[in-house]
Design an enzyme around this catalytic site. Structure first.
Site, PDB file in Angstrom:
ATOM      1  N   LEU A 126      -8.095  55.267  32.178  1.00  0.00           N
ATOM      2  CA  LEU A 126      -7.696  56.273  33.152  1.00  0.00           C
ATOM      3  C   LEU A 126      -6.429  56.951  32.664  1.00  0.00           C
ATOM      4  O   LEU A 126      -5.482  56.291  32.238  1.00  0.00           O
ATOM      5  CB  LEU A 126      -7.434  55.628  34.520  1.00  0.00           C
ATOM      6  CG  LEU A 126      -8.610  54.888  35.149  1.00  0.00           C
ATOM      7  CD1 LEU A 126      -8.124  53.948  36.249  1.00  0.00           C
ATOM      8  CD2 LEU A 126      -9.616  55.889  35.714  1.00  0.00           C
ATOM      9  N   THR A 127      -6.408  58.271  32.731  1.00  0.00           N
ATOM     10  CA  THR A 127      -5.238  58.994  32.281  1.00  0.00           C
ATOM     11  C   THR A 127      -4.251  59.172  33.424  1.00  0.00           C
ATOM     12  O   THR A 127      -4.643  59.418  34.555  1.00  0.00           O
ATOM     13  CB  THR A 127      -5.636  60.370  31.709  1.00  0.00           C
ATOM     14  OG1 THR A 127      -6.565  60.162  30.647  1.00  0.00           O
ATOM     15  CG2 THR A 127      -4.446  61.121  31.184  1.00  0.00           C
ATOM     16  N   GLN A 172      -8.314  53.309  23.650  1.00  0.00           N
ATOM     17  CA  GLN A 172      -9.289  54.401  23.589  1.00  0.00           C
ATOM     18  C   GLN A 172      -8.684  55.593  22.858  1.00  0.00           C
ATOM     19  O   GLN A 172      -7.543  55.995  23.132  1.00  0.00           O
ATOM     20  CB  GLN A 172      -9.719  54.843  24.987  1.00  0.00           C
ATOM     21  CG  GLN A 172     -10.848  55.878  24.935  1.00  0.00           C
ATOM     22  CD  GLN A 172     -11.256  56.400  26.301  1.00  0.00           C
ATOM     23  OE1 GLN A 172     -10.489  57.108  26.953  1.00  0.00           O
ATOM     24  NE2 GLN A 172     -12.468  56.064  26.735  1.00  0.00           N
ATOM     25  N   CYS A 198     -15.076  62.374  27.996  1.00  0.00           N
ATOM     26  CA  CYS A 198     -14.068  63.173  28.700  1.00  0.00           C
ATOM     27  C   CYS A 198     -14.580  64.598  28.898  1.00  0.00           C
ATOM     28  O   CYS A 198     -14.970  65.269  27.936  1.00  0.00           O
ATOM     29  CB  CYS A 198     -12.761  63.199  27.927  1.00  0.00           C
ATOM     30  SG  CYS A 198     -11.456  64.088  28.809  1.00  0.00           S
ATOM     31  N   HIS A 224     -21.384  56.559  31.428  1.00  0.00           N
ATOM     32  CA  HIS A 224     -21.005  57.118  32.729  1.00  0.00           C
ATOM     33  C   HIS A 224     -22.210  57.917  33.226  1.00  0.00           C
ATOM     34  O   HIS A 224     -22.685  58.814  32.534  1.00  0.00           O
ATOM     35  CB  HIS A 224     -19.774  58.024  32.570  1.00  0.00           C
ATOM     36  CG  HIS A 224     -19.280  58.600  33.858  1.00  0.00           C
ATOM     37  ND1 HIS A 224     -18.030  59.154  33.992  1.00  0.00           N
ATOM     38  CD2 HIS A 224     -19.851  58.722  35.083  1.00  0.00           C
ATOM     39  CE1 HIS A 224     -17.856  59.586  35.234  1.00  0.00           C
ATOM     40  NE2 HIS A 224     -18.960  59.338  35.903  1.00  0.00           N
ATOM     41  N   ASN A 249     -21.223  52.748  34.310  1.00  0.00           N
ATOM     42  CA  ASN A 249     -19.999  53.301  34.901  1.00  0.00           C
ATOM     43  C   ASN A 249     -20.364  54.424  35.872  1.00  0.00           C
ATOM     44  O   ASN A 249     -21.187  55.271  35.558  1.00  0.00           O
ATOM     45  CB  ASN A 249     -19.090  53.828  33.775  1.00  0.00           C
ATOM     46  CG  ASN A 249     -17.844  54.527  34.279  1.00  0.00           C
ATOM     47  OD1 ASN A 249     -17.430  55.541  33.725  1.00  0.00           O
ATOM     48  ND2 ASN A 249     -17.219  54.021  35.318  1.00  0.00           N
ATOM     49  N   ARG A 293     -12.414  55.030  39.805  1.00  0.00           N
ATOM     50  CA  ARG A 293     -11.780  55.399  41.074  1.00  0.00           C
ATOM     51  C   ARG A 293     -11.816  54.268  42.100  1.00  0.00           C
ATOM     52  O   ARG A 293     -10.904  54.141  42.923  1.00  0.00           O
ATOM     53  CB  ARG A 293     -12.455  56.649  41.645  1.00  0.00           C
ATOM     54  CG  ARG A 293     -12.174  57.909  40.859  1.00  0.00           C
ATOM     55  CD  ARG A 293     -12.906  59.100  41.461  1.00  0.00           C
ATOM     56  NE  ARG A 293     -14.353  58.936  41.376  1.00  0.00           N
ATOM     57  CZ  ARG A 293     -15.232  59.719  41.995  1.00  0.00           C
ATOM     58  NH1 ARG A 293     -14.808  60.698  42.772  1.00  0.00           N
ATOM     59  NH2 ARG A 293     -16.527  59.523  41.849  1.00  0.00           N
TER      60      ARG A 293
END
Length: 609
Positions: free
Chosen positions: A251-252, A305, A337, A408, A456, A481
């Site tokens: 997570l950024t 990552q 991303c 994802h 994911n 999240r």
């Protein structure tokens, strides 16, 4: 600490007093009538959670028709730079006993050398004991510490140090994966010796030249050994065990070291660094090399990552991380991303449209990452209705030996507008499962470990988690999240039931985060400002949690908009506030009153009340 309530999954009886609006309407969270604030509008803001993957590098997202569109409800160009103190003390004087000398001298130094003047102008101490001193027995911020009174003797004018705790904390409570200054200088001057990458990159270059001629490309594979023999066979790399592991997604911004450390205390098995870009790593950018740093408690189980579009950069970055870090369990390539900035550069999800380039990058990483296994994270595709993950995974398995693949369940175009496609995730899991079974029967590759598969997307409860891992071929689930909004999600996974955390229990978690943040960023004015900023970023997700004790039925889905609600007490109401000014108030419980110089702008305009 109050005892947590455990809430049954069965819906409770509906109160006879109905609110004026239909709180069971589609898309509305089912909050008990007595907790609904009447005559208040339903919050119809749609959160664009791409920030969780893209963070401050994000630009405007594309519309479905390819034309530019506004980032709905978002504050653009947020200025989050924190201010330093007006009267700054020279760093050589933060510890009066250090004996350090300022190279500029007291007359030419931009910071003051007058300790008395500095202490007179310094902000009032924050109540309590310095979190850093409490953790490691001394405070590196010295006289600059905002909790100075807890470790400073005014009579002797000396800092207090607990030598026993200092010794005890050296191995257990420390940060790892710090690159040396010597290595950074060599990278900056382009004099760093890439022993493996420099020999392997020519082979990858030759693959580019021969991509249009498959016959030559196949012949060239036979000559691979002429360039370099990888120092570690895949079977000799570190072993990953993701089966049933509780994984926090990369997570950024919010997935910083203090947050990851908090998640480890709450049951996480695997954490990942924020996404680091390969080129800035090779340029020895301080901000980029800060990302692979981890707390000792994260290893084993800590992955780094990276994102890149160039095979040479991937190979060199992999070798640099292998040589300059000591506590990395896996090296993950970001192919998911969605943000425009990376996509236009051919990085992130753009690699799914260029499989040949993706294969070269994975080959380079595998050859140059030493004993660190390589993993990859992808999406179902880049465009709606054109999923290509199944075909891509088949090719990755055939041409590379990656330790794990994470999928994802959304396309790049979808962003977070639709639910994750777990049906398709299951189809791809079957591809990996069949491949592993076939490999077991192949004597030539049977010694290599099986490729693990992780799903994911849209995991917000213990039910979501267990339903996902029950899909054949799915080894585990990566939670994003769900772990931001409800950090105790892995406790629920273990208990296999919803946990009704009280406001005080949730405050305890924020206290822990605040302490970890101060340990990481420092206890001086600047460090406290950074800790407060990232705490606000964290609360920008946690405030979206609706306590299960005020719900009529479970679970409340993330895409259900809550009507205006109040908690069972004032603190629970405050923790659910959508106003960022209330978030700052919450930080003041742990970090003292925010200074007039503190700057924070929320990501979403609806929070700028």
């Amino acid at each position: 600490m109050p005892t947590e309530k455990r809430i049954n999954e069965e819906p409770e009886s509906v109160d006879s007093k109905k609110p004026k609006h239909d709180h069971f309407a589609k898309g509305i969270a089912p909050i008990k009538p007595e907790f609904i604030v009447e005559n208040a509008p339903v919050n119809d803001d749609v959160y664009n959670d791409d920030e969780a993957e893209g963070g401050d590098r994000q630009e405007a997202a594309p519309a479905a028709n390819g034309k530019g569109r506004k980032k709905r409800g978002q504050n653009k160009n947020r200025d989050l730079r924190q201010q330093h103190e007006e009267v700054r003390l020279c760093s050589t004087l933060v510890d009066p006993e250090s004996g350090r000398e300022c190279k500029f001298g007291p007359d030419n130094c931009r910071s003051t050398h007058n300790v008395e003047e500095y202490l007179e102008n310094k902000a009032e101490d924050i109540d309590g004991v310095c979190p850093v001193f409490s953790a490691i027995g001394y405070c590196p911020s010295g006289l600059k510490c905002r909790w100075l009174g807890s470790h400073y003797n005014k009579e002797t004018k000396k800092l207090i140090k607990d030598l026993v705790k200092q010794e005890e904390s050296k191995e257990t409570n420390c940060e790892v994966n710090k690159i040396t200054n010597e290595a950074k200088i060599l990278l900056q001057k382009k004099k760093y010796v890439f022993e493996t990458a420099s020999k392997y990159i020519p082979y990858l270059d030759s693959m580019v030249q021969n991509e249009e001629n498959l016959a030559k490309q196949e012949a060239n594979k036979d000559n691979q050994a002429a360039y370099i023999e990888a120092p570690f066979k895949v079977s000799e790399k570190k072993k990953l065990n993701l089966k049933g592991a509780k994984i926090v997604s990369p997570l950024t911004t919010v997935g910083n070291l203090p947050y990851r450390r908090l998640m480890k205390t709450l049951g996480a098995d695997v954490t990942y660094s924020e996404m680091a870009l390969a080129l800035p790593l090779l340029q020895a950018t301080n901000a980029e090399w800060a990302l692979p740093k981890a707390h000792r408690s994260e290893y084993p189980g800590f992955g780094v990552q990276i994102a890149t579009s160039k095979h040479w950069a991937a190979a060199k970055a992999a070798e640099a991380i292998y040589r300059e870090t000591t506590n990395v369990s896996e090296l993950n390539l970001n192919c998911g991303c969605p943000i425009d900035l990376l996509y236009r550069q051919g990085q992130g999800s753009a690699l799914m449209e260029q499989p040949a380039r993706l294969m070269r990058i994975l080959k380079g990483m595998n050859a140059c990452s030493g004993d660190i296994p390589v993993t990859v994270k992808i999406r179902t595709g880049t465009k709606d209705g054109h999923n290509n993950a199944k075909q891509l995974v088949g090719r990755i398995l055939a041409e590379n030996t990656v330790a794990a693949i994470t999928l994802h369940g959304r396309t790049r175009q979808q962003r977070y507008t639709k639910e994750a496609d777990w049906g398709y995730i299951g189809e791809v899991a079957k591809v990996v499962e069949d491949w592993n079974h076939a490999k077991e029967e192949d004597k030539d590759v049977s010694d290599t470990p099986a490729t693990q598969f992780v799903g994911n997307g849209d995991v917000y409860s213990f039910e979501d988690w267990h339903n996902a891992v029950s899909i054949p071929g799915v080894d585990s689930v990566m939670v994003a999240r769900g772990a931001l909004i409800k950090p105790w999600i892995f406790e629920e996974v273990e208990a296999q039931q919803y946990l009704d955390k009280s406001a005080s229990e949730r405050l305890d978690m924020l206290q822990t985060f605040a302490n970890f943040a101060i340990e990481h960023w420092g206890s001086d004015e600047y460090g406290v400002g950074l800790a407060r900023r990232f705490m606000c970023e964290f609360i920008s997700f946690t405030h979206r949690y609706i306590p299960v004790g005020i719900l009529e039925r479970l679970p409340a889905k993330l895409n259900q908009r809550p009507p205006a609600w109040k908690g069972r007490n004032e603190m629970e109401t405050l923790l659910g506030s959508t106003d960022y000014k209330d978030w700052i108030k919450i930080t003041e419980m742990f970090l003292g009153k925010a200074s007039s110089n503190f700057v924070f702008t929320p990501k979403h305009k609806s929070n700028s009340n």
